[in-house]
Scaffold this motif. Structure first.
Motif, mmCIF file in Angstrom:
data_model
loop_
_atom_site.group_PDB
_atom_site.id
_atom_site.type_symbol
_atom_site.label_atom_id
_atom_site.label_comp_id
_atom_site.label_asym_id
_atom_site.label_seq_id
_atom_site.Cartn_x
_atom_site.Cartn_y
_atom_site.Cartn_z
ATOM 1 N N ASP A 99 0.840 -1.191 0.000
ATOM 2 C CA ASP A 99 0.000 0.000 0.000
ATOM 3 C C ASP A 99 0.879 1.246 0.000
ATOM 4 O OD1 ASP A 99 -1.998 1.866 0.251
ATOM 5 O OD2 ASP A 99 -2.444 1.422 2.359
ATOM 6 N N SER A 107 -0.423 4.359 -0.253
ATOM 7 C CA SER A 107 -1.217 5.525 0.141
ATOM 8 C C SER A 107 -0.687 6.267 1.368
ATOM 9 C CB SER A 107 -2.676 5.124 0.351
ATOM 10 O OG SER A 107 -2.802 4.155 1.371
ATOM 11 N N PRO A 108 -0.092 5.580 2.385
ATOM 12 C CA PRO A 108 0.390 6.351 3.540
ATOM 13 C C PRO A 108 1.464 7.377 3.180
ATOM 14 C CG PRO A 108 0.225 4.026 4.105
ATOM 15 C CD PRO A 108 0.055 4.124 2.624
ATOM 16 N N TRP A 109 2.152 7.174 2.084
ATOM 17 C CA TRP A 109 3.242 8.068 1.703
ATOM 18 C C TRP A 109 2.761 9.253 0.879
ATOM 19 C CZ3 TRP A 109 6.846 6.517 4.770
ATOM 20 C CH2 TRP A 109 6.938 5.148 5.084
ATOM 21 N N PRO A 153 -0.341 11.364 1.359
ATOM 22 C CA PRO A 153 -1.562 11.638 2.118
ATOM 23 C C PRO A 153 -2.413 12.781 1.576
ATOM 24 C CG PRO A 153 0.329 12.592 3.237
ATOM 25 C CD PRO A 153 0.873 11.804 2.077
ATOM 26 N N LYS A 183 7.562 10.530 8.506
ATOM 27 C CA LYS A 183 7.720 9.110 8.217
ATOM 28 C C LYS A 183 9.200 8.759 8.059
ATOM 29 C CE LYS A 183 3.216 8.420 6.060
ATOM 30 N NZ LYS A 183 2.783 7.477 7.089
#
Length: 215
Positions: free
Chosen positions: A168, A170-172, A174, A213
């Motif tokens: 995934d 998507s967390p990177w 946002p 992150k």
């Protein structure tokens, strides 16, 4: 058959200016001849992951990097910085040269899209200049023309995502929803990708989420 040691994996990052043709065709040469080089210089200076400049083609910069693949954290940060640099430059022009900005840029026709790809290449030295060769170079060029309707976005090919070995992404990224797409090119076949539209307010408001992150 022995593996050719000249073949190596390459990471591609291609920021491309949208609305470029209309801008060049409708703006004064005295203005565009200063504006475009100034913009390209700033985008090149925003290179924080030590990429090489393969080519500059008017409205696009073909960055590439061999060796260790940059982490998804660093790539997301690089994309956001390129986008921010682009729009900061437009704001600076609006402030310093409001007349030309109003005449040539106020309609919001210009934007930035970024193509991210990974694949094998060969590098040839031609009269002191490095020329990248291989179908992945062609893919990176071809993806500049695609079916995506949004004007500004980052596109990451499935080949790049597969190399990351993450499920995934998507967390990177946002600042928007991850969408799926594909293009089919003669001789190259189908090229699958994910893309995230850029929204100025969302990108800038979520800057800390990326910076916190770890790679």
């Amino acid at each position: 058959m022995e593996k050719n040691e000249d073949i190596q994996g390459a990471f591609f990052c291609v920021p491309d200016i949208t609305g470029f043709t209309k801008f060049i065709a409708t703006s004064d040469l005295s203005f565009s001849s200063d504006f475009i080089p100034g913009l390209l210089r700033r985008l090149i200076s925003a290179n924080i992951i030590n990429m090489n400049v393969g080519e500059i083609e008017g409205d696009a910069i073909f960055f590439y990097k061999t060796g260790r693949l940059p982490s998804i954290h660093r790539v997301a940060k690089q994309c956001r910085l390129l986008f921010q640099t682009f729009h900061d430059y437009l704001k600076a022009v609006e402030k310093d040269d409001p007349e030309n900005f109003a005449r040539h840029l106020a309609d919001g026709q210009m934007g930035l899209k970024i193509i991210i790809h990974y694949g094998e290449i060969m590098a040839a030295n031609i009269k002191g200049r490095t020329k990248l060769i291989g179908q992945n170079v062609i893919i990176a060029h071809k993806l500049l023309k695609n079916k995506i309707q949004e004007g500004e976005y980052v596109l990451l090919t499935q080949d790049y995502i597969n190399k990351l070995k993450v499920k995934d992404i998507s967390p990177w990224f946002p600042w928007g929803d991850v969408k799926q797409g594909s293009e089919t090119y003669e001789y190259l076949g189908e090229v699958k990708y994910s893309y995230i539209p850029f929204e100025i307010n969302e990108v800038f408001s979520n800057v800390l989420m990326i910076d916190k992150k770890t790679s």
